[in-house]
Design an enzyme around this catalytic site. Structure first.
Site, short mmCIF file in Angstrom:
data_model
loop_
_atom_site.label_atom_id
_atom_site.label_comp_id
_atom_site.label_asym_id
_atom_site.label_seq_id
_atom_site.Cartn_x
_atom_site.Cartn_y
_atom_site.Cartn_z
N ASP A 144 0.84 -1.20 0.00
CA ASP A 144 0.00 0.00 0.00
C ASP A 144 0.88 1.26 0.00
O ASP A 144 1.73 1.41 -0.87
CB ASP A 144 -0.97 -0.08 1.19
CG ASP A 144 -2.04 0.99 1.19
OD1 ASP A 144 -3.02 0.85 0.46
OD2 ASP A 144 -1.88 1.97 1.94
N HIS A 158 -7.12 -6.83 -0.23
CA HIS A 158 -6.03 -5.85 -0.28
C HIS A 158 -4.90 -6.13 0.71
O HIS A 158 -3.73 -5.85 0.41
CB HIS A 158 -6.61 -4.46 -0.01
CG HIS A 158 -5.61 -3.36 0.09
ND1 HIS A 158 -4.78 -3.01 -0.95
CD2 HIS A 158 -5.30 -2.51 1.13
CE1 HIS A 158 -4.01 -2.00 -0.58
NE2 HIS A 158 -4.30 -1.69 0.67
#
Length: 301
Positions: free
Chosen positions: A106, A272
Protein backbone atom coordinates in the site's frame (compact mmCIF):
# COMPACT_ATOMS: atom_id res chain seq x y z
CA UNK A 1 3.27 -10.15 18.38
CA UNK A 2 6.89 -9.79 17.28
CA UNK A 3 8.13 -10.78 20.74
CA UNK A 4 11.60 -11.70 19.47
CA UNK A 5 12.16 -8.34 17.79
CA UNK A 6 14.08 -5.43 19.24
CA UNK A 7 11.92 -2.34 19.77
CA UNK A 8 13.59 1.06 19.56
CA UNK A 9 13.02 4.69 18.72
CA UNK A 10 15.96 5.59 16.49
CA UNK A 11 16.93 9.20 15.86
CA UNK A 12 18.27 9.59 12.35
CA UNK A 13 20.99 12.12 11.42
CA UNK A 14 18.25 14.20 9.80
CA UNK A 15 16.59 14.53 13.22
CA UNK A 16 13.57 12.34 12.44
CA UNK A 17 12.74 9.65 15.00
CA UNK A 18 11.43 6.32 13.71
CA UNK A 19 10.05 3.36 15.63
CA UNK A 20 12.07 0.38 14.43
CA UNK A 21 12.04 -3.34 15.18
CA UNK A 22 14.69 -5.81 14.02
CA UNK A 23 15.40 -9.52 14.24
CA UNK A 24 17.16 -12.31 12.36
CA UNK A 25 20.42 -12.84 10.55
CA UNK A 26 21.32 -12.91 6.91
CA UNK A 27 20.41 -10.71 3.93
CA UNK A 28 18.36 -7.73 5.07
CA UNK A 29 14.74 -7.11 4.12
CA UNK A 30 13.09 -3.77 4.93
CA UNK A 31 9.31 -4.15 5.30
CA UNK A 32 7.13 -1.05 4.88
CA UNK A 33 3.47 -0.90 5.91
CA UNK A 34 0.49 0.90 4.42
CA UNK A 35 -2.53 3.00 5.42
CA UNK A 36 -4.05 3.10 7.99
CA UNK A 37 -1.69 0.66 9.69
CA UNK A 38 1.76 0.40 11.29
CA UNK A 39 4.71 -2.00 11.11
CA UNK A 40 2.53 -4.49 13.04
CA UNK A 41 0.79 -5.45 9.77
CA UNK A 42 3.82 -7.69 9.08
CA UNK A 43 3.53 -9.65 12.33
CA UNK A 44 2.50 -12.87 10.55
CA UNK A 45 5.00 -12.58 7.67
CA UNK A 46 8.16 -11.33 9.41
CA UNK A 47 8.81 -14.50 11.49
CA UNK A 48 8.54 -16.64 8.34
CA UNK A 49 11.17 -14.48 6.62
CA UNK A 50 13.47 -14.88 9.62
CA UNK A 51 12.98 -18.65 9.55
CA UNK A 52 14.00 -18.55 5.89
CA UNK A 53 17.34 -16.96 6.78
CA UNK A 54 16.75 -13.24 6.41
CA UNK A 55 17.36 -10.28 8.69
CA UNK A 56 14.13 -8.28 8.95
CA UNK A 57 13.72 -4.56 9.63
CA UNK A 58 10.26 -3.19 10.46
CA UNK A 59 9.74 0.55 10.51
CA UNK A 60 6.81 2.88 11.10
CA UNK A 61 6.79 5.39 8.26
CA UNK A 62 7.02 9.04 9.24
CA UNK A 63 3.52 10.22 10.05
CA UNK A 64 2.43 6.75 11.13
CA UNK A 65 2.57 4.66 14.29
CA UNK A 66 5.09 5.82 16.84
CA UNK A 67 7.39 7.55 14.34
CA UNK A 68 7.68 11.33 14.19
CA UNK A 69 4.98 13.42 12.57
CA UNK A 70 6.81 16.59 11.51
CA UNK A 71 4.96 19.78 10.57
CA UNK A 72 4.00 19.99 6.91
CA UNK A 73 4.14 22.91 4.49
CA UNK A 74 2.10 24.30 1.61
CA UNK A 75 3.77 21.88 -0.84
CA UNK A 76 3.30 18.86 1.47
CA UNK A 77 7.01 18.16 0.90
CA UNK A 78 7.67 16.71 4.39
CA UNK A 79 5.28 13.91 3.42
CA UNK A 80 6.50 13.42 -0.13
CA UNK A 81 7.50 9.84 -0.90
CA UNK A 82 10.99 11.26 -1.50
CA UNK A 83 11.20 12.47 2.11
CA UNK A 84 9.66 9.28 3.47
CA UNK A 85 12.02 7.12 1.40
CA UNK A 86 15.04 9.13 2.51
CA UNK A 87 14.13 8.29 6.12
CA UNK A 88 14.27 4.60 5.32
CA UNK A 89 17.55 4.89 3.43
CA UNK A 90 19.05 6.71 6.41
CA UNK A 91 17.71 4.06 8.75
CA UNK A 92 19.18 1.15 6.81
CA UNK A 93 22.54 2.89 6.60
CA UNK A 94 22.39 3.58 10.34
CA UNK A 95 21.73 -0.12 10.94
CA UNK A 96 24.76 -1.06 8.84
CA UNK A 97 22.94 -2.37 5.77
CA UNK A 98 24.66 -0.96 2.69
CA UNK A 99 22.40 -2.97 0.38
CA UNK A 100 19.10 -4.64 1.12
CA UNK A 101 15.81 -5.93 -0.20
CA UNK A 102 12.57 -3.95 0.21
CA UNK A 103 8.94 -5.06 0.33
CA UNK A 104 6.19 -2.48 0.72
CA UNK A 105 2.43 -2.77 1.00
CA UNK A 106 0.00 0.00 0.00
CA UNK A 107 1.54 3.38 0.98
CA UNK A 108 4.69 1.53 1.99
CA UNK A 109 4.92 0.22 -1.56
CA UNK A 110 4.79 3.80 -2.87
CA UNK A 111 7.62 4.72 -0.50
CA UNK A 112 9.47 1.61 -1.70
CA UNK A 113 9.02 2.74 -5.32
CA UNK A 114 10.63 6.10 -4.56
CA UNK A 115 13.34 4.41 -2.44
CA UNK A 116 14.24 2.20 -5.41
CA UNK A 117 14.40 5.22 -7.70
CA UNK A 118 16.36 7.52 -5.42
CA UNK A 119 18.69 4.87 -3.95
CA UNK A 120 19.14 2.28 -6.72
CA UNK A 121 22.59 1.24 -5.54
CA UNK A 122 21.20 0.31 -2.12
CA UNK A 123 18.00 -1.51 -3.14
CA UNK A 124 18.97 -4.91 -4.54
CA UNK A 125 15.42 -6.01 -5.34
CA UNK A 126 11.97 -4.66 -4.50
CA UNK A 127 8.49 -6.12 -4.07
CA UNK A 128 5.37 -3.98 -4.45
CA UNK A 129 2.23 -5.32 -2.74
CA UNK A 130 -1.18 -4.43 -4.21
CA UNK A 131 -0.36 -1.24 -6.06
CA UNK A 132 0.49 0.12 -9.45
CA UNK A 133 2.33 3.45 -9.66
CA UNK A 134 0.54 6.53 -8.34
CA UNK A 135 0.72 8.53 -11.55
CA UNK A 136 -0.74 5.59 -13.52
CA UNK A 137 -3.69 5.31 -11.15
CA UNK A 138 -4.47 9.03 -11.30
CA UNK A 139 -4.02 9.10 -15.09
CA UNK A 140 -6.51 6.24 -15.50
CA UNK A 141 -9.12 7.40 -13.02
CA UNK A 142 -12.64 6.26 -13.81
CA UNK A 143 -15.82 5.61 -11.84
CA UNK A 144 -14.91 2.20 -10.41
CA UNK A 145 -11.55 3.43 -9.16
CA UNK A 146 -13.01 6.68 -7.77
CA UNK A 147 -15.72 4.73 -5.95
CA UNK A 148 -13.47 2.07 -4.48
CA UNK A 149 -10.61 4.44 -3.67
CA UNK A 150 -12.73 7.44 -2.73
CA UNK A 151 -10.28 8.15 0.10
CA UNK A 152 -7.68 9.21 -2.49
CA UNK A 153 -9.93 12.17 -3.25
CA UNK A 154 -11.31 12.70 0.26
CA UNK A 155 -8.00 12.78 2.15
CA UNK A 156 -6.44 15.33 -0.22
CA UNK A 157 -9.08 17.95 0.57
CA UNK A 158 -7.65 20.99 2.40
CA UNK A 159 -7.17 20.68 6.14
CA UNK A 160 -8.98 20.42 8.43
CA UNK A 161 -11.97 18.93 6.59
CA UNK A 162 -10.96 15.24 6.41
CA UNK A 163 -9.11 15.47 9.73
CA UNK A 164 -12.21 16.72 11.55
CA UNK A 165 -14.54 14.18 9.97
CA UNK A 166 -12.25 11.17 10.56
CA UNK A 167 -11.38 12.41 14.05
CA UNK A 168 -15.02 12.31 15.09
CA UNK A 169 -14.88 8.50 15.18
CA UNK A 170 -11.39 7.31 14.15
CA UNK A 171 -11.80 3.72 15.31
CA UNK A 172 -14.91 3.25 13.21
CA UNK A 173 -13.24 4.81 10.18
CA UNK A 174 -10.13 2.64 10.52
CA UNK A 175 -11.93 -0.66 11.05
CA UNK A 176 -14.29 0.08 8.17
CA UNK A 177 -11.25 0.40 5.91
CA UNK A 178 -9.89 -2.96 7.09
CA UNK A 179 -13.25 -4.63 6.50
CA UNK A 180 -14.06 -3.04 3.16
CA UNK A 181 -10.65 -3.50 1.55
CA UNK A 182 -10.42 -7.13 2.73
CA UNK A 183 -13.89 -7.81 1.30
CA UNK A 184 -15.25 -8.49 4.76
CA UNK A 185 -12.49 -10.86 5.83
CA UNK A 186 -12.42 -9.38 9.35
CA UNK A 187 -11.06 -12.59 10.88
CA UNK A 188 -7.72 -11.91 9.14
CA UNK A 189 -7.01 -9.09 11.59
CA UNK A 190 -6.00 -10.14 15.08
CA UNK A 191 -7.55 -8.12 17.88
CA UNK A 192 -4.26 -6.96 19.35
CA UNK A 193 -3.10 -5.78 15.92
CA UNK A 194 -6.28 -3.78 15.36
CA UNK A 195 -5.99 -2.30 18.85
CA UNK A 196 -2.46 -1.16 17.97
CA UNK A 197 -3.63 0.45 14.72
CA UNK A 198 -6.38 2.31 16.61
CA UNK A 199 -4.00 3.38 19.40
CA UNK A 200 -1.71 4.97 16.85
CA UNK A 201 -4.48 6.60 14.80
CA UNK A 202 -4.64 9.78 16.87
CA UNK A 203 -5.14 13.38 15.73
CA UNK A 204 -1.48 13.87 14.83
CA UNK A 205 -1.42 10.69 12.75
CA UNK A 206 -4.72 11.47 11.06
CA UNK A 207 -3.33 14.82 9.90
CA UNK A 208 0.04 13.39 8.88
CA UNK A 209 -1.54 10.60 6.87
CA UNK A 210 -3.79 13.09 5.09
CA UNK A 211 -0.59 14.97 4.22
CA UNK A 212 0.82 11.72 2.82
CA UNK A 213 -2.12 11.57 0.39
CA UNK A 214 -1.98 15.29 -0.36
CA UNK A 215 1.68 14.88 -1.30
CA UNK A 216 0.77 11.93 -3.53
CA UNK A 217 -1.61 14.14 -5.52
CA UNK A 218 0.88 16.98 -5.93
CA UNK A 219 4.63 16.94 -5.27
CA UNK A 220 4.94 13.18 -5.73
CA UNK A 221 3.53 13.48 -9.25
CA UNK A 222 6.15 16.12 -10.02
CA UNK A 223 8.92 13.80 -8.84
CA UNK A 224 7.44 10.92 -10.83
CA UNK A 225 7.30 13.02 -13.99
CA UNK A 226 11.07 13.55 -13.82
CA UNK A 227 11.57 9.77 -13.81
CA UNK A 228 9.08 8.84 -16.50
CA UNK A 229 11.79 7.81 -18.98
CA UNK A 230 13.93 5.88 -16.48
CA UNK A 231 13.24 2.21 -15.82
CA UNK A 232 14.03 0.50 -12.55
CA UNK A 233 16.96 -1.84 -13.18
CA UNK A 234 16.83 -4.05 -10.08
CA UNK A 235 14.51 -7.08 -10.02
CA UNK A 236 10.89 -6.08 -9.32
CA UNK A 237 8.11 -8.25 -7.96
CA UNK A 238 4.44 -7.26 -8.04
CA UNK A 239 2.03 -9.10 -5.74
CA UNK A 240 -1.67 -8.35 -5.59
CA UNK A 241 -4.86 -9.65 -4.02
CA UNK A 242 -6.94 -11.45 -6.61
CA UNK A 243 -10.17 -10.35 -4.86
CA UNK A 244 -9.16 -6.68 -4.66
CA UNK A 245 -9.73 -3.58 -6.75
CA UNK A 246 -6.17 -3.43 -8.09
CA UNK A 247 -6.68 -6.87 -9.67
CA UNK A 248 -10.04 -5.79 -11.10
CA UNK A 249 -8.74 -2.61 -12.72
CA UNK A 250 -5.21 -3.41 -13.88
CA UNK A 251 -3.04 -6.04 -15.49
CA UNK A 252 -0.55 -5.52 -12.69
CA UNK A 253 2.65 -7.01 -14.20
CA UNK A 254 1.93 -5.35 -17.54
CA UNK A 255 1.64 -1.92 -15.87
CA UNK A 256 4.88 -2.41 -13.92
CA UNK A 257 6.72 -3.42 -17.11
CA UNK A 258 6.34 0.20 -18.21
CA UNK A 259 8.36 1.26 -15.14
CA UNK A 260 10.90 -1.54 -14.68
CA UNK A 261 13.15 -3.75 -16.80
CA UNK A 262 12.71 -7.03 -14.93
CA UNK A 263 9.23 -7.73 -13.49
CA UNK A 264 7.64 -10.87 -12.10
CA UNK A 265 4.13 -11.01 -10.68
CA UNK A 266 1.75 -13.24 -8.79
CA UNK A 267 -1.79 -12.97 -7.40
CA UNK A 268 -2.47 -13.85 -3.78
CA UNK A 269 -5.80 -15.48 -2.71
CA UNK A 270 -7.13 -12.48 -0.78
CA UNK A 271 -8.26 -8.87 -0.82
CA UNK A 272 -6.03 -5.85 -0.28
CA UNK A 273 -4.22 -6.76 2.96
CA UNK A 274 -1.87 -9.48 1.73
CA UNK A 275 0.37 -9.67 4.83
CA UNK A 276 -2.59 -10.41 7.11
CA UNK A 277 -5.07 -12.13 4.81
CA UNK A 278 -2.60 -14.46 3.08
CA UNK A 279 0.58 -14.37 5.20
CA UNK A 280 2.02 -17.78 4.28
CA UNK A 281 1.49 -17.31 0.56
CA UNK A 282 2.88 -13.77 0.73
CA UNK A 283 5.92 -14.86 2.74
CA UNK A 284 6.61 -17.74 0.34
CA UNK A 285 6.40 -15.40 -2.64
CA UNK A 286 8.79 -12.92 -1.02
CA UNK A 287 11.22 -15.65 0.02
CA UNK A 288 11.30 -17.18 -3.45
CA UNK A 289 11.75 -13.81 -5.13
CA UNK A 290 14.48 -12.47 -2.87
CA UNK A 291 16.38 -15.79 -2.86
CA UNK A 292 16.26 -15.85 -6.66
CA UNK A 293 17.62 -12.30 -6.76
CA UNK A 294 21.33 -11.72 -6.19
CA UNK A 295 21.38 -12.24 -2.43
CA UNK A 296 25.06 -11.36 -2.24
CA UNK A 297 24.06 -7.75 -2.85
CA UNK A 298 21.89 -7.60 0.27
CA UNK A 299 24.41 -8.21 3.03
CA UNK A 300 23.50 -8.63 6.65
CA UNK A 301 25.03 -6.19 9.12
Amino acid sequence: MLDNFSDDIIELPSGINLRVRCAGNGPAILLLHGYPQTHVCWHKVAPLLIDAGFSVVLSDLRGYGDSDKPPSDDNHSPYSKRAMAADQAELMQHLGHETYFVAGHDRGARVAHRLARDFPDAVSAVSFLDIVPTEHMYAHTEQTFATGYYHWFFLIQPAPLPERLIGNEPGFYLTSKLSNWSKGNDSAFEGNAVAEYIRCFDAASIHATCEDYRAAASIDLEHDAHDQDTLLKMPVQALWGQKGLVAKLYNVPEVWQVYAENVVGEAMPCGHFLPEEAPEQTANALIGFFKSSDGSKAKGS
